[in-house]
Each structure stands twice: as structure tokens, then as C-alpha cells.
Design an enzyme around this catalytic site. Structure first.
Site, PDB file in Angstrom:
ATOM      1  N   ASP A 200       0.869  -1.184   0.000  1.00  0.00           N
ATOM      2  CA  ASP A 200       0.000   0.000   0.000  1.00  0.00           C
ATOM      3  C   ASP A 200       0.900   1.227   0.000  1.00  0.00           C
ATOM      4  O   ASP A 200       2.128   1.100  -0.126  1.00  0.00           O
ATOM      5  CB  ASP A 200      -0.954  -0.010   1.214  1.00  0.00           C
ATOM      6  CG  ASP A 200      -2.278   0.694   0.888  1.00  0.00           C
ATOM      7  OD1 ASP A 200      -2.243   1.870   0.501  1.00  0.00           O
ATOM      8  OD2 ASP A 200      -3.336   0.042   1.004  1.00  0.00           O
ATOM      9  N   HIS A 276      -2.999   3.046  -4.737  1.00  0.00           N
ATOM     10  CA  HIS A 276      -2.417   2.707  -3.429  1.00  0.00           C
ATOM     11  C   HIS A 276      -0.979   2.192  -3.571  1.00  0.00           C
ATOM     12  O   HIS A 276      -0.560   1.295  -2.841  1.00  0.00           O
ATOM     13  CB  HIS A 276      -3.275   1.654  -2.715  1.00  0.00           C
ATOM     14  CG  HIS A 276      -4.505   2.225  -2.062  1.00  0.00           C
ATOM     15  ND1 HIS A 276      -4.531   2.676  -0.769  1.00  0.00           N
ATOM     16  CD2 HIS A 276      -5.750   2.457  -2.552  1.00  0.00           C
ATOM     17  CE1 HIS A 276      -5.745   3.132  -0.475  1.00  0.00           C
ATOM     18  NE2 HIS A 276      -6.502   3.016  -1.544  1.00  0.00           N
ATOM     19  N   GLU A 342     -10.062   2.671  -4.935  1.00  0.00           N
ATOM     20  CA  GLU A 342      -9.743   4.091  -4.770  1.00  0.00           C
ATOM     21  C   GLU A 342      -8.662   4.566  -5.749  1.00  0.00           C
ATOM     22  O   GLU A 342      -7.692   5.208  -5.360  1.00  0.00           O
ATOM     23  CB  GLU A 342      -9.308   4.360  -3.316  1.00  0.00           C
ATOM     24  CG  GLU A 342     -10.405   3.994  -2.332  1.00  0.00           C
ATOM     25  CD  GLU A 342     -10.030   4.211  -0.866  1.00  0.00           C
ATOM     26  OE1 GLU A 342     -10.834   4.826  -0.161  1.00  0.00           O
ATOM     27  OE2 GLU A 342      -8.945   3.775  -0.434  1.00  0.00           O
ATOM     28  N   ASP A 435     -10.981  -2.080  12.167  1.00  0.00           N
ATOM     29  CA  ASP A 435     -10.257  -0.890  12.612  1.00  0.00           C
ATOM     30  C   ASP A 435     -11.230   0.168  13.138  1.00  0.00           C
ATOM     31  O   ASP A 435     -10.808   1.096  13.822  1.00  0.00           O
ATOM     32  CB  ASP A 435      -9.401  -0.306  11.477  1.00  0.00           C
ATOM     33  CG  ASP A 435     -10.188  -0.110  10.197  1.00  0.00           C
ATOM     34  OD1 ASP A 435     -10.951  -1.028   9.809  1.00  0.00           O
ATOM     35  OD2 ASP A 435     -10.067   0.965   9.583  1.00  0.00           O
TER      36      ASP A 435
HETATM   37  C1  ACM Z   1     -10.568  -0.200   1.248  1.00  0.00           C
HETATM   38  O1  ACM Z   1     -10.964  -0.097   2.429  1.00  0.00           O
HETATM   39  N1  ACM Z   1     -10.047   0.846   0.624  1.00  0.00           N
HETATM   40  C2  ACM Z   1     -10.680  -1.440   0.514  1.00  0.00           C
END
Ligand code: ACM
Ligand code: ZN
Length: 755
Positions: A200, A276, A342, A435
Site C-alpha cells: 500500500d 495505493h 480508490e 479498525d
Molecule cells: C478499502 O478499504 N479501501 C478497501
């Protein structure tokens, strides 16, 4: 007669004479459990017999469970004359158990696990582990534990094939020993997929021999005290800068994959693309779009450097295919996760290479370019015998034929994918993002999760493989924090995915209470439930002792203050109840013996003021206020935009955003007793009775029901309901339940106002 019975009992072996009924409390709940009389006693003479090579491999896990108390018990092939035996047998004809099911029969002298395949034997052993007392989990206590399990007949198999946990090791790097610890927690709860988020913006975590800079540079970001996406840069370990990071060598990866496989967990690697990917592009910036104006990009996105591969350059695909070659060689599983979420396509729209690609391929827009990208990678993965899975954005612009979708932005992406004939793993933020705070995603909500949307046809429903919990680690700096996020929510998810007949939230939460002792013995951290007071608001005309429910964990202490401060490990302990004789706020929290505490709860205590009005008329008054609020405001300081009278609590007028409502009046209580009020609101709401806050659901949030309990003597009480709406959806309702009143909207017949 009486005496001879006693004598007979004295002659029986320990386990049979001991009539104590041992508890059965297994997570996830097995499909069928029938208790029988008696117990099976493990001791140093116990023998594990396995009928074949596969179950002999599993026997080692039972041996390891027994070892802290009993040393190395023997593993053999079946003997004719053995006593106190645990028999592990694979019987391929038991096809009704499926590849992961098992039967477990515990009789006073023999325990038998039967399964059609090795995974079932492993899961039967996990059930034995949970039938044993909590102390066996702790090497110091194990020798003093009673190594008995109750006689029982269990038949069990999972509801879903994909029972997963995702761990983000990019934002926070967990060394392989920590990863193996999370695998242990999964295995113990019969979870079978580990989705390893290896790449990421925060760091590249897997050694790739062809591209050493991925880990020389991309695995080490400049150290910051906390996560900050805007501050990511990768100066390299030889720069002299303080850096944070780490990576797994290919040998580490092989070790973890084998460790997982031994525990019947498939590891799904995730190599994020095309977005990402800041860490990768810090190492190989030539894969960023041509003409990228980094200053303008930074201003627009906040990212310090672009994090999307150029979809026009052939070199991007060459690079990714080489990475895929090396990654595929390490992970034997079927699925390869490519992220896909994203993706900021702005640079693609302004890149000559990307524009040319769109022209050459007849792609109408950047969404179709993303679809081209994903399809091309999917085809490459297929050529290597793998299947692509990605976040639900991979649906945009058209889905690759064999791709599976992981639905995270709600379940709609999963529904669309199933309707188009694709496999789906559900992982919506609403139920699966571990989270998130426990206020936003309580364990009670996770247990209600059903990954199969009722709107699908029966054939489409079969495409839902299961679900997984995701632990993103921007705000997870260490193992105890990670444990607190996943425990007990992952246990709830394991039950939601394994158990055909999972428990309702209240039963599930009460089953969890004794289970915390096992987590304690294991030395695991977990989310400590808040203490529960009998009433969360007290008027001093009723009972003046504030009582609490017993600690939900063994050895837990409830500590409190009345001066508004947060209780500490030296604050007084609640013993029985707290007597109150003047207005105050009681702040209470649950403490573990280690000193770790839960979030606090508040009990509002106020004087009762008799209602001075004696010519009330039915209904409530309301006022509406315009403004941007992030909490229920102090209405007395504001000028209303509108006002009127009504007799039920709900939304008013046709405003959509940025307003607040105050309802004001009196509630007439006819019977002394405990009353429960609720609000369901989006955004926040509060109910006050006189000077006490009975329901506190303040703050910006989606629709949630919040409860408050209060003891009320018969009489007339001032009532005020405050609500605010920021943006998005809006909702407001309120209910009452009490002596002679089933839960219902607060009845209009009880509400009054000044004329
Ligand atoms: C994500 O939470 N961007 C998959
Ligand atoms: Zn480009």
C-alpha cells in the site's frame, strides 16, 4: 442402599465420580451438541491414535495443546488394548461432513474425531481445546488445570467456505512471528483465509528479486510519530534519516504460508494496483504517468507523490507481470488479490501514454481504462492458474470474466457481481471493518452479519463465498492494539460464518463472558466491555442506590468517581451499589487486574423538581433551528426558525441538512418502576427528563438505536428531546417500555405541554 451407592461411587475412576457438570462453550457454535453423562480425563497415560498419515499430522496439534500440563503424550497408530485414547480417523465416505466438518464423540474412556479430510480433524481438535478449561492456555496455570472434558456428541461443519481475516502490514509492519500469532487466533476459531495486505502507500512489504528497490526504498518510510498519508516519503535506509518499516523475505513468506497451511488457512496475497502504490512508485518513479505535475497533484490530493501506475506504458505491465511471477511462486492458493480500490484517475486523463492506450483500445474513459488494466492482469493471472480478486471498484468500467469481487463499500458491489455471475466475498465497512471503533461497530452487530443478501436468487446466493474482517492499521501501532480491535469481533464473525444457527446478540455476548478468561490465560488483549449500571439516570425521589451488573469478566473490577474525572486503577471499587444523596455524575469503568480499563460510562444523578404547571394540555411543543451542528445544541441560546405543537416524536418540516429540533413538554407516569427510553436517530439525539440525561446518542452518526433506563415514581416529569441533522440521511424516533407498556413509540396519551 445409601451407603452402597456411596461406596460404588468411591470405586469409580475420578472422572465418573465427579458429578460436576463441565461447561460447554464453543466458539463458533457447533451445528449440533448433545451432552452425555460423565467426563473424559486426560493424563500422561492418554494416547493419541491416528488411523492414517493425514490425521497423524493433525495429532501433533492435540499433543501441543496437552503439552503444558501433561508433557508429550504418545501418538501411535491404533492399538488393540489401549485405554484412555483419543482416536483421530479420516473416513472419506463421510462426504456429508464436507471437507471441513467433523464429528467428535467424547465417552468416559475414548474420544473420537472423525472427518472426511484433515481440516475436519484439525477443527475437532480446536473444539477439544475449547472444552478444556481456560487455565490450559497458560503454561503457569496448565499444570494445575483439571484436564477433563465433558462427554458429548458433536457434529459440526461450516456454513461458508471463506472465513477470513485481512491484515494490513503496509501501514504498520508486523514481523512474521506476529503474523503467525494472528494465524493462531484465526485457526482457533476455525477461520480459514488470511488475506495479507502486503502493499500500500505506507510501504512495500515483500521481497521481489527482480526489483530490489521495492524493499530497499519502498519498505522504509521516514519515521513519524503517527500515521500521516501526507507525509509519506521513502528516502532509503542509507540516507541517515530515521525510517520506519520492514519487509518479509521470500523465505519468511514461505514459512508463514506453510504455517498457515498446516492450520488449514489459505493465504491470499494482495499486491495493490493500479492505485495505493506510492511505495512502489517511490522506488520506480518511471512507472508514473508522463507529464505528471507533482506539485499540482499534491495540492489536489494531499498525497506527496502519485500513487497510481501509468496504465498506458507497457513497462508498467512488464513490471507487474514480473512481480506477479514471483508472488505466485510463493502462494499456492487459487486467489490473487490485486486491490483495485480508490484509483485516482486524474493523471491518466492527462497522460499522453494513457490517452494513446484509450485510443488504441477504443476505451471511452478512464473507468474503462481501469477495466482494461484489471482485465489484462486477470488474463495474466489466469495464464498462471490463478484467479483475480479485487475490491468492488474493479466493477467500474466492466468486470474481468473470471474475477471475484470483495465488497467493501457496503454490499451493493457484491450484489452486482453475484448478479453478473461472479464469486463474491463480503467485507462491508458496516460489519467487517475491525479498525473502526467499538461504538461504530460493536461485537453485537458483527454477530448479526449475514453475507448473503436476501435479494439474490438461489443460484446467485451460491456465488457468495463468505466474508472476512479487515484490520487496517493506520491507527494500530502494536499487537495489543490489533488484538483489542479483532477480539472479540473476529470471534463473532467466525460464528456468523461458521454456524448455521448462530446465537442472537444477547446470548452471544453472555456466552462470551466466561470466554474472556481463556483470552486472559492466553495473554491476549481484547476490547473490554463497559460496565453496566442498572439505571443510567437517577432522580433523587426514587431509589438512591446505583447498582451495577457483575463484572462481565473474571477478576474484573468496576471503579468509579463522582467528581467528573475518569476513574483510575486507584479509584474506589463498586461493591454492590453506590449510594447517592446529591446531584452528581457517576463515571465508572471496568478494570482488568492488569490495570487496563474499559471506556467509561456515565450515570446522571439529579434532584427531582415537582412540575409546577397544573393546567397542561395534550401534546408537545417543538422548535426548529437552522445551523451547522456537530452535537445537540444548547437550545436556550438559539433563535428558532420555526415552532409548533405535535404529539409524536419524529422529523419535522422538509429541511434536508444542517438543522436541529427541540421537543419540549411533560410525560405523565402512572406506575412506579423501571422505564427504558430509546431514540433511533441519524445524526445525534438526547432525551432529558427534568435535569437528567436518560438517552445520550449525541454526535454525528448513522441511524443507531440508543437505550437509557431510569426508575420513575408516578408523577409528571418535564421531558425534552433534542436532535440535530448535519448531512446525508436523516432519521428520528423515540420509544418507551415500562410497567404495563410494551416497547412502542412514546405514547401520545402520556405527553403534555403548557397551553
Ligand atoms: C478499502 O478499504 N479501501 C478497501
Ligand atoms: Zn499514464
Amino acid at each position: 442402599m445409601f451407603i452402597s451407592l456411596l461406596l460404588a461411587a468411591a470405586l469409580l475412576p475420578d472422572s465418573a465420580a465427579d458429578s460436576a457438570v463441565l461447561p460447554i462453550n464453543i466458539f463458533p457454535l457447533p451445528a449440533s451438541v448433545t451432552r452425555e453423562n460423565g467426563n473424559f480425563h486426560f493424563d500422561r497415560q492418554t494416547i493419541i491414535e491416528s488411523t492414517d498419515e493425514d490425521s497423524a499430522k493433525e495429532a501433533v496439534f492435540l499433543q501441543a495443546i496437552l503439552k503444558p500440563g501433561l508433557g508429550d503424550v504418545r501418538i501411535t497408530s491404533p492399538q488393540t488394548d489401549s485405554k484412555r485414547v483419543v482416536l483421530l480417523q479420516i473416513d472419506k465416505s463421510k462426504t456429508d461432513l464436507g471437507p471441513e466438518g467433523y464429528t467428535l464423540t467424547v465417552a468416559p474412556n475414548e474420544v473420537t474425531i472423525t472427518a472426511a479430510a484433515a481440516a475436519g480433524i484439525f477443527y475437532g481438535i480446536q473444539t477439544i481445546r475449547q472444552l478444556l478449561p481456560a487455565q490450559i492456555e497458560n503454561p503457569d496455570q496448565a499444570k494445575h488445570a483439571r484436564w477433563d472434558i465433558p462427554c458429548v456428541q458433536i457434529t459440526d461443519k461450516p456454513k461458508f467456505a471463506w472465513r477470513g481475516l485481512m491484515l494490513d502490514v503496509s501501514r504498520h509492519f508486523f514481523p512474521k512471528q506476529d503474523v503467525e500469532h494472528f494465524l493462531d487466533l484465526e485457526a482457533m476459531h476455525k477461520m480459514n483465509v488470511f488475506h495479507w495486505h502486503l502493499v500500500d502507500d505506507g510501504g512495500w512489504r515483500i521481497q521481489i528479486n527482480h526489483y530490489p528497490k521495492l524493499t530497499e526504498l519502498g519498505a522504509w518510510r521516514t519515521w513519524k510519530p503517527t500515521w500521516n498519508q501526507r507525509n509519506l516519503n521513502f528516502p532509503g535506509t542509507s540516507s541517515g534519516d530515521r525510517v520506519y518499516g520492514g519487509f518479509y523475505t521470500q523465505a519468511d513468506i514461505k514459512e508463514v504460508v506453510q504455517y498457515a497451511a498446516d492450520r488449514h488457512i489459505t493465504v491470499v496475497p494482495e499486491i495493490e494496483m493500479p492505485g495505493h502504490s506510492m511505495a512502489a512508485l517511490a522506488a520506480y518513479p518511471e512507472l508514473i504517468c508522463t507529464n505528471a505535475n507533482v506539485a499540482a497533484y499534491k495540492k489536489r490530493t494531499g498525497n506527496p507523490t502519485p500513487n497510481v501506475y501509468c496504465a498506458g506504458k507497457e513497462s508498467t505491465f512488464k513490471f507487474l507481470e514480473t512481480v506477479i511471477d514471483e508472488v505466485c511462486a510463493l502462494f499456492p492458493g487459487e486467489y490473487f488479490h490485486i486491490g483495485g480500490d480508490e484509483v485516482d484517475k486524474y493523471l491518466w486523463d492527462n497522460c499522453p501514454d494513457c490517452k494513446k492506450r484509450m485510443e488504441d483500445e477504443g476505451l471511452k474513459n478512464a473507468d474503462e481504462l481501469q477495466s482494461y488494466f484489471v482485465k489484462r492482469i486477470a488474463t495474466y493471472l489466469n495464464s498462471k492458474g490463478k484467479r483475480l480478486i479485487g475490491w468492488d471498484e474493479i466493477l467500474e468500467g466492466g468486470l474481468a470474466p473470471t474475477a471475484a469481487v470483495m465488497s467493501w463499500r457496503g454490499i451493493d458491489g457484491g450484489i452486482a457481481a453475484a448478479q453478473a455471475g461472479h464469486n463474491v466475498v463480503m467485507s462491508p465497512g458496516s460489519h467487517c471493518y475491525f479498525d473502526h471503533s467499538y461504538a461504530d461497530l460493536p461485537t453485537e452487530k458483527v454477530i448479526t452479519f449475514d453475507p448473503v443478501p436476501p435479494s439474490l436468487t438461489d443460484d446467485q446466493k451460491k456465488l457468495i463465498l463468505g466474508a472476512q474482517g479487515n484490520l487496517w492499521t493506520e491507527w494500530v501501532p502494536d499487537v495489543p492494539t490489533a488484538e483489542q480491535r479483532i477480539l472479540p469481533r473476529m470471534i463473532a464473525l467466525s460464528e456468523a460464518l461458521w454456524s448455521e444457527k448462530k446465537d442472537d446478540p444477547d446470548t452471544f455476548m453472555s456466552r462470551l463472558r466466561p470466554y474472556y478468561a481463556r483470552l486472559d490465560a492466553m495473554g491476549c488483549n481484547y476490547y473490554l466491555p463497559k460496565p453496566e449500571a442498572e439505571f443510567n439516570a437517577v432522580l433523587l425521589n426514587g431509589p438512591t442506590e446505583v447498582r451495577f451488573m457483575p463484572s462481565p469478566i473474571a477478576g474484573g473490577m468496576i471503579r468509579y468517581t463522582t467528581d467528573g474525572s475518569v476513574p483510575t486503577a486507584t479509584s474506589p471499587e463498586v461493591r454492590g451499589g453506590i449510594s447517592v444523596d446529591k446531584p452528581c455524575v457517576i463515571t465508572a469503568a471496568l478494570f482488568r487486574p492488569t490495570g487496563i480499563s474499559s471506556e467509561p460510562i456515565y450515570v446522571d444523578v439529579a434532584a427531582y423538581k415537582p412540575t409546577d404547571s397544573d393546567n397542561l394540555v395534550p401534546g408537545l411543543s417543538y422548535k426548529i433551528f437552522d445551523g451547522e451542528f456537530d452535537a445537540v445544541p444548547d437550545f436556550d441560546k438559539l433563535k428558532p426558525a420555526d415552532s409548533g405543537e405535535g404529539n409524536s416524536i419524529g422529523l419535522l418540516g422538509d429541511r434536508k441538512t444542517n438543522y436541529a429540533i427541540e421537543y419540549n413538554g411533560y410525560i405523565r407516569i402512572d406506575k412506579d418502576g423501571a422505564y427504558t427510553f430509546t431514540t433511533t436517530s441519524d445524526d445525534g439525539s438526547v432525551i432529558w427528563l427534568g435535569d437528567v440525561k436518560v438517552v445520550d446518542s449525541d454526535g454525528p452518526h448513522g441511524a443507531v438505536e440508543k437505550k437509557g433506563r431510569i426508575y420513575l415514581k408516578s408523577g409528571v416529569y418535564p421531558i425534552k428531546i433534542g436532535y440535530f441533522q448535519g448531512g446525508g440521511d436523516q432519521e428520528l424516533s423515540a420509544t418507551l417500555e415500562g410497567p404495563g407498556i410494551n416497547k412502542q413509540p412514546i405514547p401520545a396519551s402520556m405527553l403534555f405541554r403548557n397551553p
